[in-house]
Motif scaffolding. Structure first.
Motif: not given
Length: 79
Positions: A18-39
């Protein structure tokens, strides 16, 4: 069980497409959480050593505190 799984899978697919779902899913690519990778990389912490919710919370709390102390130490030594 398989029918219910298939129904849930189809519902999730429709939600993502869905259009809303695509927008949310696309945002996941931007919001990377580096803390877990650092840990994982810097501290070498890959899994909890204890069992049970209480023990895992304590264990994870200690790891996160250690990560925060390392960040704080790095910040204070640079200044």
């Amino acid at each position: 069980m398989k029918e219910r799984y298939q129904d849930l899978k189809m519902k999730e697919c429709q939600t993502i497409l869905s259009p809303e779902g695509r927008q949310i899913f696309a945002q996941r690519k931007i919001d990377v959480e580096p803390v877990f990778g650092q840990i994982k990389v810097c501290l070498g912490y890959k899994r909890c050593n204890l069992r049970g919710k209480r023990q895992v919370r304590i264990d994870m709390g200690l790891v996160l505190i250690t990560n925060n102390f390392l960040k704080y130490n790095k910040k204070t030594t640079q200044n």
